[in-house]
Design a protein around this motif. Structure first.
Motif, PDB file in Angstrom:
ATOM      1  N   ALA A  32       0.833  -1.203   0.000  1.00  0.00           N
ATOM      2  CA  ALA A  32       0.000   0.000   0.000  1.00  0.00           C
ATOM      3  C   ALA A  32       0.869   1.256   0.000  1.00  0.00           C
ATOM      4  CB  ALA A  32      -0.925  -0.008   1.206  1.00  0.00           C
ATOM      5  N   ILE A  33       1.984   1.204   0.698  1.00  0.00           N
ATOM      6  CA  ILE A  33       2.898   2.347   0.705  1.00  0.00           C
ATOM      7  C   ILE A  33       3.528   2.529  -0.676  1.00  0.00           C
ATOM      8  CG2 ILE A  33       5.031   3.287   1.680  1.00  0.00           C
ATOM      9  CD1 ILE A  33       4.375   1.879   4.272  1.00  0.00           C
ATOM     10  N   LEU A  34       3.971   1.432  -1.280  1.00  0.00           N
ATOM     11  CA  LEU A  34       4.598   1.522  -2.596  1.00  0.00           C
ATOM     12  C   LEU A  34       3.605   2.008  -3.650  1.00  0.00           C
ATOM     13  CD1 LEU A  34       6.836  -1.672  -2.592  1.00  0.00           C
ATOM     14  CD2 LEU A  34       7.487   0.694  -2.100  1.00  0.00           C
ATOM     15  N   SER A  35       2.356   1.609  -3.516  1.00  0.00           N
ATOM     16  CA  SER A  35       1.322   2.097  -4.429  1.00  0.00           C
ATOM     17  C   SER A  35       1.151   3.605  -4.286  1.00  0.00           C
ATOM     18  CB  SER A  35      -0.001   1.380  -4.156  1.00  0.00           C
ATOM     19  OG  SER A  35      -1.021   1.856  -5.006  1.00  0.00           O
ATOM     20  N   ALA A  36       1.175   4.089  -3.052  1.00  0.00           N
ATOM     21  CA  ALA A  36       1.065   5.530  -2.803  1.00  0.00           C
ATOM     22  C   ALA A  36       2.287   6.271  -3.343  1.00  0.00           C
ATOM     23  CB  ALA A  36       0.896   5.788  -1.305  1.00  0.00           C
ATOM     24  N   VAL A  37       3.454   5.652  -3.249  1.00  0.00           N
ATOM     25  CA  VAL A  37       4.673   6.242  -3.807  1.00  0.00           C
ATOM     26  C   VAL A  37       4.541   6.392  -5.321  1.00  0.00           C
ATOM     27  CG1 VAL A  37       7.115   5.793  -4.300  1.00  0.00           C
ATOM     28  CG2 VAL A  37       6.236   5.524  -1.968  1.00  0.00           C
ATOM     29  N   ALA A  38       4.042   5.341  -5.979  1.00  0.00           N
ATOM     30  CA  ALA A  38       3.860   5.386  -7.433  1.00  0.00           C
ATOM     31  C   ALA A  38       2.904   6.502  -7.825  1.00  0.00           C
ATOM     32  CB  ALA A  38       3.345   4.042  -7.940  1.00  0.00           C
ATOM     33  N   ARG A  39       1.815   6.623  -7.100  1.00  0.00           N
ATOM     34  CA  ARG A  39       0.841   7.681  -7.393  1.00  0.00           C
ATOM     35  C   ARG A  39       1.448   9.069  -7.182  1.00  0.00           C
ATOM     36  NH1 ARG A  39      -4.442   7.326  -8.105  1.00  0.00           N
ATOM     37  NH2 ARG A  39      -5.407   5.267  -8.223  1.00  0.00           N
ATOM     38  N   GLN A  40       2.225   9.221  -6.132  1.00  0.00           N
ATOM     39  CA  GLN A  40       2.824  10.521  -5.836  1.00  0.00           C
ATOM     40  C   GLN A  40       3.799  10.937  -6.933  1.00  0.00           C
ATOM     41  OE1 GLN A  40       2.224  12.726  -3.491  1.00  0.00           O
ATOM     42  NE2 GLN A  40       3.862  14.111  -4.140  1.00  0.00           N
ATOM     43  N   ILE A  41       4.654  10.018  -7.358  1.00  0.00           N
ATOM     44  CA  ILE A  41       5.657  10.350  -8.369  1.00  0.00           C
ATOM     45  C   ILE A  41       4.992  10.640  -9.709  1.00  0.00           C
ATOM     46  CG2 ILE A  41       7.583   9.431  -9.710  1.00  0.00           C
ATOM     47  CD1 ILE A  41       8.455   7.939  -7.180  1.00  0.00           C
ATOM     48  N   ALA A  42       4.082   9.773 -10.119  1.00  0.00           N
ATOM     49  CA  ALA A  42       3.418   9.973 -11.409  1.00  0.00           C
ATOM     50  C   ALA A  42       2.511  11.194 -11.386  1.00  0.00           C
ATOM     51  CB  ALA A  42       2.615   8.739 -11.792  1.00  0.00           C
ATOM     52  N   GLY A  43       1.881  11.439 -10.245  1.00  0.00           N
ATOM     53  CA  GLY A  43       0.971  12.569 -10.132  1.00  0.00           C
ATOM     54  C   GLY A  43       1.669  13.900 -10.024  1.00  0.00           C
ATOM     55  N   ALA A  44       3.009  13.867  -9.840  1.00  0.00           N
ATOM     56  CA  ALA A  44       3.755  15.118  -9.716  1.00  0.00           C
ATOM     57  C   ALA A  44       3.942  15.805 -11.067  1.00  0.00           C
ATOM     58  CB  ALA A  44       5.119  14.858  -9.075  1.00  0.00           C
ATOM     59  N   GLY A  45       3.711  15.064 -12.166  1.00  0.00           N
ATOM     60  CA  GLY A  45       3.821  15.675 -13.481  1.00  0.00           C
ATOM     61  C   GLY A  45       2.711  16.703 -13.693  1.00  0.00           C
ATOM     62  N   THR A  46       3.073  17.877 -14.141  1.00  0.00           N
ATOM     63  CA  THR A  46       2.104  18.949 -14.312  1.00  0.00           C
ATOM     64  C   THR A  46       1.154  18.648 -15.470  1.00  0.00           C
ATOM     65  OG1 THR A  46       3.740  20.539 -13.526  1.00  0.00           O
ATOM     66  CG2 THR A  46       1.817  21.428 -14.690  1.00  0.00           C
ATOM     67  N   ILE A  47      -0.153  18.825 -15.234  1.00  0.00           N
ATOM     68  CA  ILE A  47      -1.139  18.680 -16.295  1.00  0.00           C
ATOM     69  C   ILE A  47      -1.212  20.002 -17.059  1.00  0.00           C
ATOM     70  CG2 ILE A  47      -3.539  18.186 -16.852  1.00  0.00           C
ATOM     71  CD1 ILE A  47      -2.085  15.816 -15.685  1.00  0.00           C
ATOM     72  N   PRO A  48      -0.849  20.013 -18.323  1.00  0.00           N
ATOM     73  CA  PRO A  48      -0.856  21.283 -19.059  1.00  0.00           C
ATOM     74  C   PRO A  48      -2.275  21.750 -19.354  1.00  0.00           C
ATOM     75  CG  PRO A  48      -0.348  19.465 -20.530  1.00  0.00           C
ATOM     76  CD  PRO A  48      -0.391  18.891 -19.145  1.00  0.00           C
ATOM     77  N   ARG A  49      -2.432  23.042 -19.520  1.00  0.00           N
ATOM     78  CA  ARG A  49      -3.711  23.566 -19.960  1.00  0.00           C
ATOM     79  C   ARG A  49      -3.935  23.135 -21.405  1.00  0.00           C
ATOM     80  NH1 ARG A  49      -4.672  29.685 -17.613  1.00  0.00           N
ATOM     81  NH2 ARG A  49      -4.410  29.177 -15.398  1.00  0.00           N
ATOM     82  N   ARG A  50      -5.154  22.827 -21.718  1.00  0.00           N
ATOM     83  CA  ARG A  50      -5.419  22.322 -23.048  1.00  0.00           C
ATOM     84  C   ARG A  50      -6.588  23.056 -23.688  1.00  0.00           C
ATOM     85  NH1 ARG A  50      -7.579  16.291 -21.297  1.00  0.00           N
ATOM     86  NH2 ARG A  50      -9.101  16.953 -19.770  1.00  0.00           N
ATOM     87  N   LYS A  51      -6.433  23.347 -24.947  1.00  0.00           N
ATOM     88  CA  LYS A  51      -7.498  23.964 -25.726  1.00  0.00           C
ATOM     89  C   LYS A  51      -7.697  23.110 -26.966  1.00  0.00           C
ATOM     90  CE  LYS A  51      -8.915  28.318 -27.870  1.00  0.00           C
ATOM     91  NZ  LYS A  51      -8.513  29.719 -28.167  1.00  0.00           N
ATOM     92  N   PRO A  52      -8.896  22.567 -27.145  1.00  0.00           N
ATOM     93  CA  PRO A  52      -9.124  21.696 -28.301  1.00  0.00           C
ATOM     94  C   PRO A  52      -8.783  22.399 -29.607  1.00  0.00           C
ATOM     95  CG  PRO A  52     -10.986  21.622 -26.787  1.00  0.00           C
ATOM     96  CD  PRO A  52     -10.114  22.748 -26.338  1.00  0.00           C
ATOM     97  N   GLY A  53      -8.248  21.643 -30.550  1.00  0.00           N
ATOM     98  CA  GLY A  53      -7.901  22.213 -31.840  1.00  0.00           C
ATOM     99  C   GLY A  53      -7.060  21.256 -32.646  1.00  0.00           C
ATOM    100  N   PRO A  54      -6.659  21.640 -33.833  1.00  0.00           N
ATOM    101  CA  PRO A  54      -5.902  20.753 -34.719  1.00  0.00           C
ATOM    102  C   PRO A  54      -4.516  20.383 -34.193  1.00  0.00           C
ATOM    103  CG  PRO A  54      -6.000  22.983 -35.615  1.00  0.00           C
ATOM    104  CD  PRO A  54      -6.964  22.940 -34.460  1.00  0.00           C
ATOM    105  N   ASP A  55      -3.986  21.172 -33.261  1.00  0.00           N
ATOM    106  CA  ASP A  55      -2.668  20.861 -32.698  1.00  0.00           C
ATOM    107  C   ASP A  55      -2.790  20.059 -31.406  1.00  0.00           C
ATOM    108  OD1 ASP A  55      -3.723  22.840 -31.130  1.00  0.00           O
ATOM    109  OD2 ASP A  55      -1.827  23.936 -30.902  1.00  0.00           O
ATOM    110  N   TRP A  56      -3.896  19.342 -31.235  1.00  0.00           N
ATOM    111  CA  TRP A  56      -4.139  18.564 -30.016  1.00  0.00           C
ATOM    112  C   TRP A  56      -3.004  17.613 -29.657  1.00  0.00           C
ATOM    113  CZ3 TRP A  56      -4.076  13.332 -30.516  1.00  0.00           C
ATOM    114  CH2 TRP A  56      -4.288  12.805 -31.791  1.00  0.00           C
ATOM    115  N   PRO A  57      -2.246  17.043 -30.626  1.00  0.00           N
ATOM    116  CA  PRO A  57      -1.158  16.150 -30.210  1.00  0.00           C
ATOM    117  C   PRO A  57      -0.125  16.815 -29.301  1.00  0.00           C
ATOM    118  CG  PRO A  57      -1.648  15.792 -32.519  1.00  0.00           C
ATOM    119  CD  PRO A  57      -2.398  17.028 -32.095  1.00  0.00           C
ATOM    120  N   GLU A  58       0.036  18.146 -29.443  1.00  0.00           N
ATOM    121  CA  GLU A  58       1.038  18.824 -28.629  1.00  0.00           C
ATOM    122  C   GLU A  58       0.679  18.808 -27.151  1.00  0.00           C
ATOM    123  OE1 GLU A  58       4.017  19.775 -29.816  1.00  0.00           O
ATOM    124  OE2 GLU A  58       3.207  18.764 -31.589  1.00  0.00           O
ATOM    125  N   TYR A  59      -0.615  18.685 -26.841  1.00  0.00           N
ATOM    126  CA  TYR A  59      -1.011  18.528 -25.437  1.00  0.00           C
ATOM    127  C   TYR A  59      -0.421  17.250 -24.877  1.00  0.00           C
ATOM    128  CZ  TYR A  59      -3.852  16.956 -21.525  1.00  0.00           C
ATOM    129  OH  TYR A  59      -4.247  16.462 -20.311  1.00  0.00           O
TER     130      TYR A  59
END
Length: 206
Positions: free
Chosen positions: A55-82
């Motif tokens: 359970a601790i290791l699972s929480a560690v995995a979530r913390q590390i992966a969740g630390a990545g910033t979610i970029p702001r996104r605006k739908p459009g033809p350049d969606w892959p860049e998100y």
């Protein structure tokens, strides 16, 4: 020894301490007694927040992966860049904690890689991506991103010249020539790989 009646530590402090131990001492050094010692408590105090080591290791995995910033996104033809930005943010977060790569491989929840599925599907729909391609994109992004980043994390940090180490120019002349012509760093290669996949999905549609 019975569990203390009141928690002596917080869940967040235990996760942070776990990451610190794994970063500095390696995954093999991590254990509940080692974590308790690091926090200045006895092992039973940990069970206020976690059922067991997994359970601790699972929480560690979530913390590390969740630390990545979610970029702001605006739908459009350049969606892959998100998705390119999202993948680069996740890569940066994971490479800060290379010793935790095996934990991420085992415990990382899929929904942390690209954000909530429903919201991402709405984003793709609003960007003009056909619904029949959504699963291909979402599943492919997870497999490519996680596979590439964890492979990189479990290897020694590389430079442009060490992407394929120990090349013998005499027995591997074509690979040597390709490496000499390569202008991309490991990060840039990763970025272009994500773009190639996403834009490739759409090219096949046209």
């Amino acid at each position: 020894m019975p569990r203390p009646s009141k928690p002596l530590i917080s869940r967040a402090s235990a996760v942070a301490a776990s990451i610190d131990i794994i970063d500095t001492e390696g995954l093999d050094a991590f254990s509940l007694p080692r974590l308790a010692k690091h926090l200045g408590v006895r092992a039973p105090s940990l069970y206020h927040h976690f059922e067991d080591k997994s359970a601790i290791l699972s929480a560690v995995a979530r913390q590390i992966a969740g630390a990545g910033t979610i970029p702001r996104r605006k739908p459009g033809p350049d969606w892959p860049e998100y998705f390119v930005t999202l993948s680069l943010n996740l890569r940066r977060s994971i490479l800060r904690h290379r010793n935790a790569a095996p934990i991420l491989l085992q415990y990382l929840p899929r929904d942390l890689l690209i954000g909530p599925y429903e919201e991402t599907a709405h984003f793709l729909e609003a960007s003009g991506v056909p619904t029949r391609l959504h699963v291909q994109i979402l599943d492919g992004m997870e497999r490519i991103t996680l596979g590439a980043v964890l492979t990189e994390a479990m290897s020694k940090p590389s430079t442009r010249s060490s992407i394929f180490p120990n090349i013998d120019p005499e027995s591997q002349p074509m690979l040597s020539k390709a490496m000499a012509a390569n202008e991309f760093t490991q990060k840039q290669l990763f970025e272009e790989m994500i773009r190639s996949f996403l834009y490739g999905v759409m090219r096949n549609e046209n």
